[in-house]
Design a protein around this motif. Structure first.
Motif, PDB file in Angstrom:
ATOM      1  N   GLN A 165       0.849  -1.173   0.000  1.00  0.00           N
ATOM      2  CA  GLN A 165       0.000   0.000   0.000  1.00  0.00           C
ATOM      3  C   GLN A 165       0.891   1.232   0.000  1.00  0.00           C
ATOM      4  OE1 GLN A 165      -2.905   0.011   3.136  1.00  0.00           O
ATOM      5  NE2 GLN A 165      -4.201  -1.444   2.091  1.00  0.00           N
ATOM      6  N   VAL A 166       0.570   2.171  -0.858  1.00  0.00           N
ATOM      7  CA  VAL A 166       1.340   3.403  -0.968  1.00  0.00           C
ATOM      8  C   VAL A 166       0.384   4.574  -0.781  1.00  0.00           C
ATOM      9  CG1 VAL A 166       2.761   4.801  -2.515  1.00  0.00           C
ATOM     10  CG2 VAL A 166       2.958   2.306  -2.567  1.00  0.00           C
ATOM     11  N   ARG A 167       0.754   5.533   0.052  1.00  0.00           N
ATOM     12  CA  ARG A 167      -0.074   6.712   0.310  1.00  0.00           C
ATOM     13  C   ARG A 167       0.218   7.782  -0.735  1.00  0.00           C
ATOM     14  NH1 ARG A 167      -4.383   8.029   3.256  1.00  0.00           N
ATOM     15  NH2 ARG A 167      -4.326  10.073   4.181  1.00  0.00           N
ATOM     16  N   LEU A 168      -0.818   8.321  -1.367  1.00  0.00           N
ATOM     17  CA  LEU A 168      -0.687   9.360  -2.385  1.00  0.00           C
ATOM     18  C   LEU A 168      -2.049   9.973  -2.668  1.00  0.00           C
ATOM     19  CD1 LEU A 168      -0.106   7.578  -5.821  1.00  0.00           C
ATOM     20  CD2 LEU A 168      -1.174   6.563  -3.862  1.00  0.00           C
ATOM     21  N   THR A 169      -2.109  10.947  -3.578  1.00  0.00           N
ATOM     22  CA  THR A 169      -3.396  11.538  -3.952  1.00  0.00           C
ATOM     23  C   THR A 169      -3.983  10.762  -5.130  1.00  0.00           C
ATOM     24  OG1 THR A 169      -2.525  13.104  -5.579  1.00  0.00           O
ATOM     25  CG2 THR A 169      -2.609  13.847  -3.264  1.00  0.00           C
ATOM     26  N   ALA A 170      -5.266  10.957  -5.352  1.00  0.00           N
ATOM     27  CA  ALA A 170      -5.925  10.310  -6.495  1.00  0.00           C
ATOM     28  C   ALA A 170      -5.297  10.778  -7.807  1.00  0.00           C
ATOM     29  CB  ALA A 170      -7.421  10.605  -6.476  1.00  0.00           C
ATOM     30  N   ALA A 171      -4.950  12.064  -7.897  1.00  0.00           N
ATOM     31  CA  ALA A 171      -4.318  12.593  -9.114  1.00  0.00           C
ATOM     32  C   ALA A 171      -2.954  11.944  -9.339  1.00  0.00           C
ATOM     33  CB  ALA A 171      -4.184  14.107  -9.034  1.00  0.00           C
ATOM     34  N   GLU A 172      -2.174  11.761  -8.273  1.00  0.00           N
ATOM     35  CA  GLU A 172      -0.870  11.106  -8.402  1.00  0.00           C
ATOM     36  C   GLU A 172      -1.026   9.656  -8.842  1.00  0.00           C
ATOM     37  OE1 GLU A 172       1.631  13.619  -5.031  1.00  0.00           O
ATOM     38  OE2 GLU A 172       0.414  11.904  -4.405  1.00  0.00           O
ATOM     39  N   PHE A 173      -2.042   8.978  -8.324  1.00  0.00           N
ATOM     40  CA  PHE A 173      -2.322   7.598  -8.728  1.00  0.00           C
ATOM     41  C   PHE A 173      -2.622   7.541 -10.227  1.00  0.00           C
ATOM     42  CE2 PHE A 173      -5.463   4.194  -9.450  1.00  0.00           C
ATOM     43  CZ  PHE A 173      -4.715   3.093  -9.056  1.00  0.00           C
ATOM     44  N   LEU A 174      -3.518   8.413 -10.690  1.00  0.00           N
ATOM     45  CA  LEU A 174      -3.859   8.457 -12.115  1.00  0.00           C
ATOM     46  C   LEU A 174      -2.635   8.764 -12.966  1.00  0.00           C
ATOM     47  CD1 LEU A 174      -7.274  10.310 -12.106  1.00  0.00           C
ATOM     48  CD2 LEU A 174      -6.832   8.047 -13.048  1.00  0.00           C
ATOM     49  N   HIS A 175      -1.863   9.750 -12.542  1.00  0.00           N
ATOM     50  CA  HIS A 175      -0.654  10.121 -13.274  1.00  0.00           C
ATOM     51  C   HIS A 175       0.281   8.905 -13.391  1.00  0.00           C
ATOM     52  CE1 HIS A 175       2.955  12.128 -14.555  1.00  0.00           C
ATOM     53  NE2 HIS A 175       3.572  11.676 -13.478  1.00  0.00           N
ATOM     54  N   SER A 176       0.476   8.180 -12.298  1.00  0.00           N
ATOM     55  CA  SER A 176       1.355   7.004 -12.308  1.00  0.00           C
ATOM     56  C   SER A 176       0.864   5.938 -13.277  1.00  0.00           C
ATOM     57  CB  SER A 176       1.454   6.405 -10.897  1.00  0.00           C
ATOM     58  OG  SER A 176       2.070   7.303 -10.030  1.00  0.00           O
ATOM     59  N   LEU A 177      -0.450   5.713 -13.291  1.00  0.00           N
ATOM     60  CA  LEU A 177      -0.998   4.712 -14.207  1.00  0.00           C
ATOM     61  C   LEU A 177      -0.800   5.120 -15.660  1.00  0.00           C
ATOM     62  CD1 LEU A 177      -4.376   3.619 -12.563  1.00  0.00           C
ATOM     63  CD2 LEU A 177      -2.226   2.352 -12.618  1.00  0.00           C
ATOM     64  N   VAL A 178      -1.159   6.351 -15.990  1.00  0.00           N
ATOM     65  CA  VAL A 178      -1.027   6.825 -17.367  1.00  0.00           C
ATOM     66  C   VAL A 178       0.432   6.769 -17.799  1.00  0.00           C
ATOM     67  CG1 VAL A 178      -1.299   8.807 -18.910  1.00  0.00           C
ATOM     68  CG2 VAL A 178      -3.142   8.196 -17.331  1.00  0.00           C
ATOM     69  N   LYS A 179       1.328   7.193 -16.935  1.00  0.00           N
ATOM     70  CA  LYS A 179       2.759   7.150 -17.256  1.00  0.00           C
ATOM     71  C   LYS A 179       3.217   5.709 -17.511  1.00  0.00           C
ATOM     72  CE  LYS A 179       7.240   8.576 -15.497  1.00  0.00           C
ATOM     73  NZ  LYS A 179       7.972   9.168 -14.393  1.00  0.00           N
ATOM     74  N   ARG A 180       2.750   4.784 -16.666  1.00  0.00           N
ATOM     75  CA  ARG A 180       3.116   3.369 -16.844  1.00  0.00           C
ATOM     76  C   ARG A 180       2.691   2.851 -18.210  1.00  0.00           C
ATOM     77  NH1 ARG A 180       0.117  -1.035 -13.305  1.00  0.00           N
ATOM     78  NH2 ARG A 180       1.072   0.143 -11.633  1.00  0.00           N
ATOM     79  N   TYR A 181       1.469   3.185 -18.627  1.00  0.00           N
ATOM     80  CA  TYR A 181       0.973   2.670 -19.902  1.00  0.00           C
ATOM     81  C   TYR A 181       1.549   3.403 -21.107  1.00  0.00           C
ATOM     82  CZ  TYR A 181      -1.927  -0.299 -17.112  1.00  0.00           C
ATOM     83  OH  TYR A 181      -2.349  -1.251 -16.204  1.00  0.00           O
ATOM     84  N   GLU A 182       1.990   4.632 -20.919  1.00  0.00           N
ATOM     85  CA  GLU A 182       2.685   5.350 -21.991  1.00  0.00           C
ATOM     86  C   GLU A 182       4.021   4.686 -22.294  1.00  0.00           C
ATOM     87  OE1 GLU A 182       1.449  10.028 -21.952  1.00  0.00           O
ATOM     88  OE2 GLU A 182       2.894   9.347 -20.464  1.00  0.00           O
ATOM     89  N   GLU A 183       4.657   4.174 -21.243  1.00  0.00           N
ATOM     90  CA  GLU A 183       5.982   3.571 -21.389  1.00  0.00           C
ATOM     91  C   GLU A 183       5.931   2.161 -21.964  1.00  0.00           C
ATOM     92  OE1 GLU A 183       7.561   4.007 -17.460  1.00  0.00           O
ATOM     93  OE2 GLU A 183       7.883   6.163 -17.704  1.00  0.00           O
ATOM     94  N   LYS A 184       4.786   1.512 -21.853  1.00  0.00           N
ATOM     95  CA  LYS A 184       4.669   0.124 -22.356  1.00  0.00           C
ATOM     96  C   LYS A 184       4.478   0.089 -23.843  1.00  0.00           C
ATOM     97  CE  LYS A 184       3.011  -2.373 -18.362  1.00  0.00           C
ATOM     98  NZ  LYS A 184       1.982  -3.223 -17.838  1.00  0.00           N
TER      99      LYS A 184
END
Length: 184
Positions: A165-184
Protein backbone atom coordinates in the motif's frame (compact mmCIF):
# COMPACT_ATOMS: atom_id res chain seq x y z
CA UNK A 1 -1.84 7.32 -27.10
CA UNK A 2 -5.15 8.96 -26.23
CA UNK A 3 -6.96 9.21 -22.92
CA UNK A 4 -10.72 8.96 -23.25
CA UNK A 5 -12.72 10.57 -20.44
CA UNK A 6 -16.25 9.22 -19.86
CA UNK A 7 -17.98 11.40 -17.24
CA UNK A 8 -21.01 10.49 -15.20
CA UNK A 9 -24.28 12.36 -14.85
CA UNK A 10 -23.21 15.73 -13.44
CA UNK A 11 -22.35 19.29 -14.43
CA UNK A 12 -19.70 19.50 -17.22
CA UNK A 13 -17.71 21.92 -15.05
CA UNK A 14 -16.84 19.01 -12.74
CA UNK A 15 -15.14 17.20 -15.63
CA UNK A 16 -13.15 20.32 -16.50
CA UNK A 17 -12.12 20.52 -12.84
CA UNK A 18 -11.14 16.82 -12.90
CA UNK A 19 -8.90 17.28 -15.94
CA UNK A 20 -7.32 20.39 -14.42
CA UNK A 21 -6.71 18.67 -11.07
CA UNK A 22 -5.34 15.50 -12.63
CA UNK A 23 -3.09 17.30 -15.11
CA UNK A 24 -1.71 19.58 -12.38
CA UNK A 25 0.48 16.65 -11.28
CA UNK A 26 2.48 16.75 -14.51
CA UNK A 27 2.95 19.41 -17.17
CA UNK A 28 3.25 16.79 -19.91
CA UNK A 29 0.46 17.13 -22.42
CA UNK A 30 -1.70 14.08 -22.94
CA UNK A 31 -4.13 13.72 -25.85
CA UNK A 32 -7.45 13.88 -23.97
CA UNK A 33 -10.81 13.25 -25.61
CA UNK A 34 -13.90 13.92 -23.48
CA UNK A 35 -17.13 12.10 -24.28
CA UNK A 36 -19.82 14.81 -24.20
CA UNK A 37 -22.15 12.94 -21.85
CA UNK A 38 -25.50 14.62 -21.47
CA UNK A 39 -27.72 13.09 -18.83
CA UNK A 40 -28.41 9.43 -19.43
CA UNK A 41 -26.06 9.25 -22.46
CA UNK A 42 -23.30 8.54 -19.93
CA UNK A 43 -24.84 5.07 -19.64
CA UNK A 44 -24.89 4.43 -23.40
CA UNK A 45 -22.11 2.20 -24.68
CA UNK A 46 -23.45 2.74 -28.20
CA UNK A 47 -22.95 6.51 -27.97
CA UNK A 48 -19.50 6.15 -26.38
CA UNK A 49 -18.46 3.62 -29.03
CA UNK A 50 -19.71 5.95 -31.79
CA UNK A 51 -17.75 8.78 -30.19
CA UNK A 52 -14.59 6.64 -30.36
CA UNK A 53 -15.25 5.85 -34.02
CA UNK A 54 -15.92 9.51 -34.84
CA UNK A 55 -12.81 10.81 -33.03
CA UNK A 56 -10.34 8.02 -33.75
CA UNK A 57 -11.76 6.84 -37.08
CA UNK A 58 -9.77 3.99 -38.49
CA UNK A 59 -6.81 4.56 -36.17
CA UNK A 60 -7.40 1.33 -34.30
CA UNK A 61 -3.67 0.98 -33.70
CA UNK A 62 -3.75 4.09 -31.49
CA UNK A 63 -3.70 2.75 -27.94
CA UNK A 64 -6.25 4.28 -25.57
CA UNK A 65 -6.77 4.53 -21.85
CA UNK A 66 -10.36 4.99 -20.73
CA UNK A 67 -11.04 6.89 -17.51
CA UNK A 68 -14.68 6.71 -16.49
CA UNK A 69 -16.67 8.03 -13.56
CA UNK A 70 -19.82 6.85 -11.79
CA UNK A 71 -22.63 6.21 -14.29
CA UNK A 72 -20.10 6.66 -17.10
CA UNK A 73 -18.45 3.41 -16.03
CA UNK A 74 -21.55 1.49 -17.16
CA UNK A 75 -21.36 2.66 -20.76
CA UNK A 76 -17.59 2.88 -20.94
CA UNK A 77 -16.80 -0.74 -20.03
CA UNK A 78 -19.06 -2.09 -22.77
CA UNK A 79 -17.74 0.48 -25.26
CA UNK A 80 -14.21 -0.70 -24.39
CA UNK A 81 -15.18 -4.29 -25.22
CA UNK A 82 -16.76 -3.12 -28.50
CA UNK A 83 -13.70 -1.05 -29.43
CA UNK A 84 -11.45 -4.02 -28.74
CA UNK A 85 -13.65 -6.36 -30.79
CA UNK A 86 -13.32 -3.91 -33.68
CA UNK A 87 -9.53 -4.25 -33.36
CA UNK A 88 -8.77 -1.27 -31.13
CA UNK A 89 -6.14 -1.39 -28.43
CA UNK A 90 -7.22 -0.74 -24.84
CA UNK A 91 -4.11 -0.05 -22.75
CA UNK A 92 -6.11 0.31 -19.52
CA UNK A 93 -9.57 0.93 -18.14
CA UNK A 94 -9.87 3.09 -15.01
CA UNK A 95 -13.21 3.16 -13.19
CA UNK A 96 -13.68 5.95 -10.66
CA UNK A 97 -16.51 5.16 -8.24
CA UNK A 98 -18.08 2.59 -10.55
CA UNK A 99 -19.82 0.97 -7.59
CA UNK A 100 -22.00 -1.99 -8.52
CA UNK A 101 -20.59 -2.30 -12.04
CA UNK A 102 -18.97 -5.66 -12.90
CA UNK A 103 -15.61 -4.98 -14.51
CA UNK A 104 -14.21 -7.73 -16.66
CA UNK A 105 -11.98 -7.62 -19.69
CA UNK A 106 -8.74 -8.86 -21.18
CA UNK A 107 -7.09 -5.48 -20.62
CA UNK A 108 -5.83 -3.97 -17.35
CA UNK A 109 -8.63 -2.66 -15.13
CA UNK A 110 -8.17 -0.32 -12.18
CA UNK A 111 -10.74 0.87 -9.65
CA UNK A 112 -10.70 4.11 -7.70
CA UNK A 113 -13.14 4.57 -4.82
CA UNK A 114 -14.16 7.46 -2.60
CA UNK A 115 -14.04 5.28 0.55
CA UNK A 116 -12.90 1.89 1.79
CA UNK A 117 -16.39 0.31 1.75
CA UNK A 118 -16.87 1.15 -1.94
CA UNK A 119 -13.37 -0.19 -2.66
CA UNK A 120 -14.05 -3.45 -0.82
CA UNK A 121 -17.60 -4.05 -2.10
CA UNK A 122 -16.75 -3.14 -5.71
CA UNK A 123 -13.97 -5.70 -5.58
CA UNK A 124 -16.63 -8.40 -5.33
CA UNK A 125 -17.53 -7.56 -8.96
CA UNK A 126 -13.98 -7.65 -10.28
CA UNK A 127 -10.99 -6.35 -8.34
CA UNK A 128 -8.94 -5.34 -11.30
CA UNK A 129 -5.26 -4.60 -11.02
CA UNK A 130 -3.73 -1.87 -8.85
CA UNK A 131 -6.50 0.16 -7.24
CA UNK A 132 -6.99 3.29 -5.12
CA UNK A 133 -9.32 4.23 -2.29
CA UNK A 134 -9.65 7.53 -0.46
CA UNK A 135 -8.74 7.73 3.19
CA UNK A 136 -10.11 9.71 4.81
CA UNK A 137 -13.33 9.12 2.89
CA UNK A 138 -14.59 11.89 0.64
CA UNK A 139 -17.98 12.43 -0.96
CA UNK A 140 -18.60 10.86 -4.35
CA UNK A 141 -18.25 14.02 -6.47
CA UNK A 142 -15.03 15.12 -4.77
CA UNK A 143 -13.21 12.20 -6.40
CA UNK A 144 -14.09 13.72 -9.78
CA UNK A 145 -13.99 17.42 -8.98
CA UNK A 146 -10.69 17.53 -7.07
CA UNK A 147 -8.52 14.42 -7.49
CA UNK A 148 -5.43 16.43 -6.51
CA UNK A 149 -6.87 16.94 -2.99
CA UNK A 150 -8.05 13.37 -2.32
CA UNK A 151 -5.60 11.44 -0.16
CA UNK A 152 -5.70 7.67 -0.08
CA UNK A 153 -4.04 4.34 -0.70
CA UNK A 154 -2.72 2.63 -3.82
CA UNK A 155 -3.47 -1.06 -3.30
CA UNK A 156 -2.18 -4.02 -5.27
CA UNK A 157 -4.68 -6.88 -4.71
CA UNK A 158 -2.23 -9.48 -6.02
CA UNK A 159 0.02 -8.90 -3.00
CA UNK A 160 -0.79 -9.36 0.67
CA UNK A 161 -2.92 -6.46 1.91
CA UNK A 162 -0.45 -5.05 4.40
CA UNK A 163 2.65 -5.32 2.23
CA UNK A 164 1.70 -3.27 -0.85
CA UNK A 165 0.00 0.00 0.00
CA UNK A 166 1.34 3.40 -0.97
CA UNK A 167 -0.07 6.71 0.31
CA UNK A 168 -0.69 9.36 -2.38
CA UNK A 169 -3.40 11.54 -3.95
CA UNK A 170 -5.92 10.31 -6.49
CA UNK A 171 -4.32 12.59 -9.11
CA UNK A 172 -0.87 11.11 -8.40
CA UNK A 173 -2.32 7.60 -8.73
CA UNK A 174 -3.86 8.46 -12.12
CA UNK A 175 -0.65 10.12 -13.27
CA UNK A 176 1.36 7.00 -12.31
CA UNK A 177 -1.00 4.71 -14.21
CA UNK A 178 -1.03 6.82 -17.37
CA UNK A 179 2.76 7.15 -17.26
CA UNK A 180 3.12 3.37 -16.84
CA UNK A 181 0.97 2.67 -19.90
CA UNK A 182 2.69 5.35 -21.99
CA UNK A 183 5.98 3.57 -21.39
CA UNK A 184 4.67 0.12 -22.36
Amino acid sequence: MSVIICPGIHEPALTESFISGWSSVDEKTVDILVFPAEGLLALSSLHIFQFLRDRLGNHLETPIIIISFSAGVVGAITAAWQWQLLGGQIKAFIAIDGWGVPLLGNFPIHRMSHDYFTHWSSGLLGKGDNNFYAEPSVDHLTMWRSPQTVQGWWVDPSVEASSKQVRLTAAEFLHSLVKRYEEK
